[in-house]
Design an enzyme around this catalytic site. Structure first.
Site, mmCIF file in Angstrom:
data_model
loop_
_atom_site.group_PDB
_atom_site.id
_atom_site.type_symbol
_atom_site.label_atom_id
_atom_site.label_comp_id
_atom_site.label_asym_id
_atom_site.label_seq_id
_atom_site.Cartn_x
_atom_site.Cartn_y
_atom_site.Cartn_z
ATOM 1 C CG ASN A 64 96.342 5.509 35.045
ATOM 2 O OD1 ASN A 64 96.287 4.316 34.756
ATOM 3 N ND2 ASN A 64 97.431 6.209 34.907
ATOM 4 C CB CYS A 75 98.270 5.347 30.138
ATOM 5 S SG CYS A 75 98.096 6.958 29.336
ATOM 6 C CD GLU A 112 99.995 4.600 33.707
ATOM 7 O OE1 GLU A 112 99.299 4.113 32.811
ATOM 8 O OE2 GLU A 112 100.204 5.824 33.831
HETATM 9 N N1 UDP Z 1 97.886 11.709 31.276
HETATM 10 C C1 UDP Z 1 96.858 12.593 30.962
HETATM 11 N N2 UDP Z 1 96.876 13.269 29.755
HETATM 12 C C2 UDP Z 1 97.862 13.084 28.855
HETATM 13 C C3 UDP Z 1 98.914 12.187 29.159
HETATM 14 C C4 UDP Z 1 98.900 11.521 30.381
HETATM 15 O O1 UDP Z 1 95.943 12.759 31.742
HETATM 16 O O2 UDP Z 1 97.824 13.732 27.778
HETATM 17 C C5 UDP Z 1 97.882 10.980 32.582
HETATM 18 C C6 UDP Z 1 97.259 9.618 32.496
HETATM 19 O O3 UDP Z 1 96.665 9.284 33.726
HETATM 20 C C7 UDP Z 1 98.443 8.722 32.254
HETATM 21 C C8 UDP Z 1 99.447 9.364 33.193
HETATM 22 O O4 UDP Z 1 99.198 10.766 33.029
HETATM 23 O O5 UDP Z 1 98.153 7.399 32.539
HETATM 24 C C9 UDP Z 1 100.885 9.074 32.921
HETATM 25 O O6 UDP Z 1 101.182 9.278 31.546
HETATM 26 P P1 UDP Z 1 102.659 9.626 31.080
HETATM 27 O O7 UDP Z 1 103.609 8.806 31.890
HETATM 28 O O8 UDP Z 1 102.729 9.515 29.604
HETATM 29 O O9 UDP Z 1 102.757 11.155 31.525
HETATM 30 P P2 UDP Z 1 103.970 12.212 31.574
HETATM 31 O O10 UDP Z 1 104.265 12.430 33.031
HETATM 32 O O11 UDP Z 1 105.134 11.692 30.788
HETATM 33 O O12 UDP Z 1 103.389 13.453 30.966
#
Ligand code: UDP
Length: 570
Positions: free
Chosen positions: A271, A273, A275
């Site tokens: 994905n 980021c 992970e």
């Molecule tokens: N993600 C996305 N857009 C964003 C931020 C995150 O699509 O602007 C997706 C992406 O797949 C990333 C995943 O959400 O790897 C998890 O990111 P994060 O944990 O920062 O998300 P949160 O749940 O805190 O918004």
């Protein structure tokens, strides 16, 4: 129950998460958590849960979130119980070597972005630049040119009024266009909606170690195009990452060695980021436990952690069922493997409460102990769920029966996400990262910035009598408390920030978490501006030796707009 939300959390919630009519917010945070809890608990009826059970689970999910002990990934908070009902953050789509496939995937990515998800792609199957196009007798334009088309499409699709699409592009290191790929983001204006990572193989890493050459292969006919020095390519990756943090690296063979469902294909991408490695058309729901809340009286309350793991896994398994998917194919893949990714946030805060500096051996042991515990109990609970609900459909062909495991509800249970937004909502340090600064300005949501004093620091400074407005100002300027005579020495050590931590220590923490995580660990090794290329190379090699699945580096100030800043430079 009152939710203990910070001012920053409320700003973020109002801007992006709470339901609106026009521009007016029509939902309280309580309403939001109730909406999500109710929606996710309704799934219980699919497994024989009556109305009473549903209500009990709804209340438990509500308490789980409102205590900020656990939060699901943003799309679940934004969309559950609403028309969109798309709950997953992570998707991977295939890119085959044909116009049909490329443009079909651009369309599907647009649908995913609109619904709040991020997409990853491998461009490794595309024939290289200047290769033949049989049907037209023309010349192929290569992966990077198509990445630009994906980038433009992303630019015009704002994510359903929530967030802009994020993409990951991976190119295997043996692709003939690899050099162009490595430098494709050197201009900070290019490919702005992409993170890029080079897919490294064991063969390549062996060649780097041996100072040998390795073959570049045309994926169209699998013919070797030329042989190049592995060290030269490795050094180019290092040089480029030193300049502005791009590309990252992922160890593809290692990811596939641990692919729990190899019969469903090879994993070629993650994905955005990094992970969450996924098969084409897979999606994954993430959620994170706030470790800071697991500390009581200076110790981790493992009984509480166990209960939190169990209910969180149940929550995530329910979200798979409750979610709408942008494509039938994605739904089929998701329900076949039922991957969920439970991870953590607030690790740095948890260490502070335990009085363990992040850059100490004790921190590594603590990381390992916590994640091993979470991994173990997530698996046991997934088995329990399987007894009630059945194993995931692909179980028989998965690696589990060969390991003597007879049931499992989810092909994977653990992932460590960056928690970029949900950690703000929980007022916790993000993911497994150290503190970036003790007081800082955070650029969130396009052009807004928020000033923050670390809550535990404020508390300690007040109780130990060294708190003052001037001191907080001073710390906000330099980020760190190191060398400040106003701050007692033990507190200086405890509130160590990312740039003071030896890069090797970052990797050791990442590796400790990775050892007990099914999927991957989101981690950026933050370097000071003056870090050298050799420093970056060392971290890449260290991440390989310590069996990480990939790594991202970032050197302070090397990109114009960065998410976290110290001082007045924004
Ligand atoms: N993600 C996305 N857009 C964003 C931020 C995150 O699509 O602007 C997706 C992406 O797949 C990333 C995943 O959400 O790897 C998890 O990111 P994060 O944990 O920062 O998300 P949160 O749940 O805190 O918004």
């Amino acid at each position: 129950m009152k939710i203990n939300l910070s001012a920053n959390a409320i700003t973020v919630l109002e801007k992006r998460y709470l339901s609106k009519k026009g521009t007016k917010v029509v939902e309280t945070p309580q309403d939001m958590f109730r909406r999500v809890a109710k929606n996710i608990a309704q799934v219980e009826k699919d497994f024989g849960g009556d109305k009473k059970t549903q209500k009990i689970m709804e209340d438990r999910f509500y308490d789980l979130m409102t205590s900020l002990d656990f939060l699901p990934n943003s799309p679940t908070l934004m969309n559950a119980g609403k028309e969109l009902q798309q709950l997953a953050a992570c998707f991977v789509l295939p890119v085959e070597d044909s116009m049909d496939s490329i443009f079909e995937t651009i369309k599907n990515a647009a649908l995913i972005h609109k619904s709040g998800g991020g997409t990853g792609f491998s461009f490794s199957r595309l024939r290289p630049t200047n290769d033949r196009v049989l049907s037209t007798g023309g010349i192929a334009s290569g992966p990077i040119s198509f990445m630009k088309v994906f980038n433009s499409a992303t630019e015009v699709v704002k994510q359903g009024g929530t967030r802009r699409g994020a993409n990951m592009a991976i190119l295997k290191v043996d692709h003939p266009d690899i050099l162009e790929f490595i430098t494709s983001k050197q201009n900070n204006e290019e490919l702005t909606n992409f993170n890029i990572s080079v897919g490294l193989t064991e063969e390549f890493m062996d060649a780097v170690m041996d100072g040998a050459e390795y073959p570049l292969v045309n994926p169209r006919d699998n013919k070797v195009v030329e042989k190049v020095s592995a060290r030269k390519v490795f050094n180019m990756i290092v040089e480029s990452a030193h300049k502005n943090g791009e590309p990252g690296i992922v160890f593809l063979d290692r990811i596939n060695d641990e692919n729990p469902t190899p019969n469903y294909g090879e994993i070629e991408s993650t994905n955005p980021c990094g992970e969450q490695p996924l098969l084409p058309y897979e999606a994954c729901n993430l959620g994170s436990i706030n470790l800071s809340n697991m500390v009581e009286n200076g110790q981790i309350n493992f009984e509480k952690l166990k209960k939190t793991v169990e209910i969180s896994i149940r929550f995530l398994d329910n979200t798979l069922q409750a979610s709408n998917y942008p494509l039938k194919k994605i739904q089929d893949m998701v329900l076949t493997n039922r991957k969920v990714g439970l991870g953590v946030m607030g690790f740095a805060d948890c260490l502070i409460k335990l009085e363990i500096p992040y850059n100490s051996d004790k921190a590594i042991n603590t990381a390992e102990k916590i994640m091993e515990f979470i991994q173990h109990h997530s698996k046991i609970y997934s088995q329990e769920l399987a007894e009630q609900r059945g194993s995931f459909a692909g179980f028989d062909e998965s690696v589990y029966p060969q390991k003597g495991i007879y049931m499992m509800r989810n092909a994977t249970t653990t992932t460590i996400a960056p928690t970029g937004s949900i950690s703000i909502i929980a007022n916790a340090s993000s993911g497994v990262e150290p503190l970036f600064a003790v007081c800082y300005k955070r650029n969130v949501l396009d052009n807004e910035s928020l000033v923050e004093v670390h809550p535990l620091f404020e508390q300690i400074a007040k109780s130990r009598g060294f708190y003052s407005e001037e001191l907080m100002e001073k710390i906000a300027q330099q980020g760190s408390v190191k060398g400040l005579k106003e701050v007692p020495e033990d507190i200086q050590k405890l509130f160590v920030t990312a740039h003071e931590i030896e890069p090797r220590r970052h990797i050791e923490i990442q590796s400790a978490f990775q050892r007990h995580t099914d999927n991957a660990v989101s981690k950026t090794v933050n370097f000071k501006a003056e870090a050298t290329k050799e420093d970056i190379a060392e971290v890449f090699l260290e991440s390989y030796k310590l069996k990480c699945k990939g790594v991202t580096v970032y050197r302070d100030g090397s990109r114009d707009a960065q998410v976290l800043t110290v001082g007045d430079n924004d």
